[in-house]
Write an enzyme that holds these catalytic residues in place. Sequence first.
Site, PDB file in Angstrom:
ATOM      1  N   LYS B  58      -4.548  22.437  -4.394  1.00 39.80           N
ATOM      2  CA  LYS B  58      -6.033  23.160  -4.404  1.00 39.80           C
ATOM      3  C   LYS B  58      -6.834  22.206  -3.647  1.00 39.80           C
ATOM      4  O   LYS B  58      -7.786  22.521  -2.804  1.00 39.80           O
ATOM      5  CB  LYS B  58      -6.637  23.440  -5.757  1.00 39.80           C
ATOM      6  N   HIS B 109      -4.531  16.718 -22.102  1.00 34.31           N
ATOM      7  CA  HIS B 109      -3.692  17.912 -22.871  1.00 34.31           C
ATOM      8  C   HIS B 109      -3.849  17.989 -24.285  1.00 34.31           C
ATOM      9  O   HIS B 109      -3.925  16.845 -24.980  1.00 34.31           O
ATOM     10  CB  HIS B 109      -2.330  17.635 -22.356  1.00 34.31           C
TER      11      HIS B 109
END
Lengths: 138, 124
Positions: B58, B109
Amino acid sequence: MDEKVIYEKVKESVVEALGVDEEEVTPSAVLFDDLGAESLDLLDIVFRLEKEFGIKIPRGGIQAEALSAEGESLKEEDLVVDGVLTPLGIEKLKMVMPEVDPARITEGFRADDIPTLFTVQTFVNITKKLVEDKEKAG
Amino acid sequence: MGIGIDITEVSRIKSLAEKHEQFLTRVYTEKEINYCNKKKNKYQHYAARFAAKESVLKALGVGWSQEIKWTDIEVVNEPSGKPRINTYGKVKRLMEQKEVKEILISLSHTSHHAIASAQLIKGE
């Protein structure tokens, strides 16, 4: 290979990957909007089709056809500038994805959003092409 | 300059890896597989690396025509544990074209989700 056979396998893959009902899966059903898929689901469908047909669907493979269409020597920058499709990019995308409602590809459409256009038929088309290429290669 | 962010569900990565034998080798380099497999919660680490690859793509604004491989982007850890991005093939060439000197990456995470943020640093 008959398109009907490919369609049935694509349908089966979509049903299994997304856990949707068979009746919901039609050629024009949009994976994201109609069937609730997310980007990783596309990968799940891709891997199922690869296994089923012994083909390899590359990342970006569906979109990449736009550049190779009709032997034209188009460059990336002719089609996409700063992530946004140019008018020529919009025209080419509509051409290589005739299964997609053209009204969905409007001015300012981002190349990143192309996967949101994918329908069940998109997967039938790419699978059919790769199977034919494989058959030609012997 | 460019930035990119991505969030990935750990359970989705686990299920893809368990269902499809080609998933791990198609998406991760050998070094990444070795690293993640040594970890107790390996799928959290796999998910973080998947998010990292997507966030880098991206940030680079990867177009539709480039058949880029996920393994063109590799997450490695420095001895301090800090993650670093290595690039290969088309991604490496794309960085050169765009005069990107370095890609900074940050990962996080939980048991459910992994998130990554990438930032391109332009060179002279």
